[in-house]
Design an enzyme around this catalytic site. Sequence first.
Site, PDB file in Angstrom:
ATOM      1  CG  ASP A   1       2.052  -1.290  13.483  1.00  0.00           C
ATOM      2  OD1 ASP A   1       2.119  -0.196  12.904  1.00  0.00           O
ATOM      3  OD2 ASP A   1       1.225  -2.164  13.186  1.00  0.00           O
TER       4      ASP A   1
ATOM      5  NE  ARG B   1     -18.686  -4.354   3.801  1.00  0.00           N
ATOM      6  CZ  ARG B   1     -17.786  -4.028   2.880  1.00  0.00           C
ATOM      7  NH1 ARG B   1     -17.985  -2.957   2.124  1.00  0.00           N
ATOM      8  NH2 ARG B   1     -16.701  -4.749   2.699  1.00  0.00           N
TER       9      ARG B   1
ATOM     10  CE  LYS C   1      -3.790  -1.842   2.791  1.00  0.00           C
ATOM     11  NZ  LYS C   1      -4.380  -1.783   4.124  1.00  0.00           N
TER      12      LYS C   1
ATOM     13  N   GLY D   1     -12.286   0.359  10.612  1.00  0.00           N
ATOM     14  CA  GLY D   1     -13.486  -0.028   9.855  1.00  0.00           C
ATOM     15  C   GLY D   1     -14.735  -0.268  10.669  1.00  0.00           C
TER      16      GLY D   1
ATOM     17  CG  ASN E   1     -10.235  -9.016   9.742  1.00  0.00           C
ATOM     18  OD1 ASN E   1     -11.269  -9.495  10.197  1.00  0.00           O
ATOM     19  ND2 ASN E   1      -9.363  -9.741   9.082  1.00  0.00           N
TER      20      ASN E   1
END
Length: 398
Positions: free
Chosen positions: A148, A285, A14, A331, A211
Amino acid sequence: MKVLVINCGSSSLKYQLIDMTTEDALAEGLVERIGINGSILTQKVKGREKYIVEQPLKDHQDAIELVLKSLIDENHGVIKSMDEISAVGHRVVHGGEKYSKSVLVNDEVMKNIEACIKLAPLHNPPNIIGIKACEELMPNTPMVCVFDTAFHQTMPEKAYMYPLPYEYYTEDHIRKYGFHGTSHKYVANKVAEVMKKDASELKTVTCHLGNGVSITAVDGGKSIDTTMGFTPLAGTIMGSRCGDIDPAIVTYLIKEKGYSADEVNDILNKKSGILGVSGVGTDFRDIRSAMGENNKRAILATDIFGYQIKKQIGAYAAAMGGLDTIVFTAGIGEHAPEVRIRALTGLEFIGVELDEEKNNSHDIGEGLLISKESSKVKVYVIPTNEELMIAKETLALV
């Protein structure tokens, strides 16, 4: 100044190119299937159609070369030459105990990241490959590692030490490290900004619900405890990870079910959590749709999720001796009001009053207050921006 932010996975990459004068992403993209058939780059630039390139990419160096070509492409790029990139910020998952802040890349830093491979065997190797590829292609551009784990290095010994024989800590470095640090740091600073306060004045619980899930106690701008541990498997229930369970379950599964250690590891990491309980999947979802059809296991998985978050918020309020604000991000944290209401209902005794109408709003903007005006503890939904945080940390060092 423009900073390129790189986040390398095992077969993906990314990236974002951020203009630090405006803090806007000029371009963002994803390279998938590196080293596999069907390699593809997808680049997005505001106000333009997606730019897609499909070509074989044998390794991360090929991928980064394609990223740089795409950024300077005459028709689809956003800069005229690579000289416009002032620095590159690399997300590195594990910095061990060595790094409590971001650092400029040098030989010693690379050796230390390599030494942490045993602590993050899936993540650190591609991070290293990405740094080396960038150094090869951009030899005169400063490189910065943003870890991180760094934000959590302020945890006191009583929070990070496991009650195991002490030599496992001294010899094998087994302790709580915590993850998602860049996200927790970003939203802890952002909520202070939104509240027009200094982060050093606030006792905050940050809930990164994606997640992967981690919750952090941030006291005066510093992490004093977090739910993930030696690995990102610890803590609350997650998409496919179990979170905290009785450790004896592991030996039970090996002895009674005949599983190997690798098989148990696979079960706990990939077949458990919301997926394991609901039987539906990891995408919230899909869980929401199943709940709408009165799927009892999907409802149970969501109830467990909310309950565990609530317990953790209460525990961290106790650990900090008070609580000023709670932040939901990532998310699920940003887009699942049904999880937030389960996590917050019952916390009235510590001063949380949820505004249900605001909780159901989808207009988050830079930060949405979802508690009532009268609520002693302010509750916010704030979109995380790990890439911007990495870019800021990078800029500070160059």
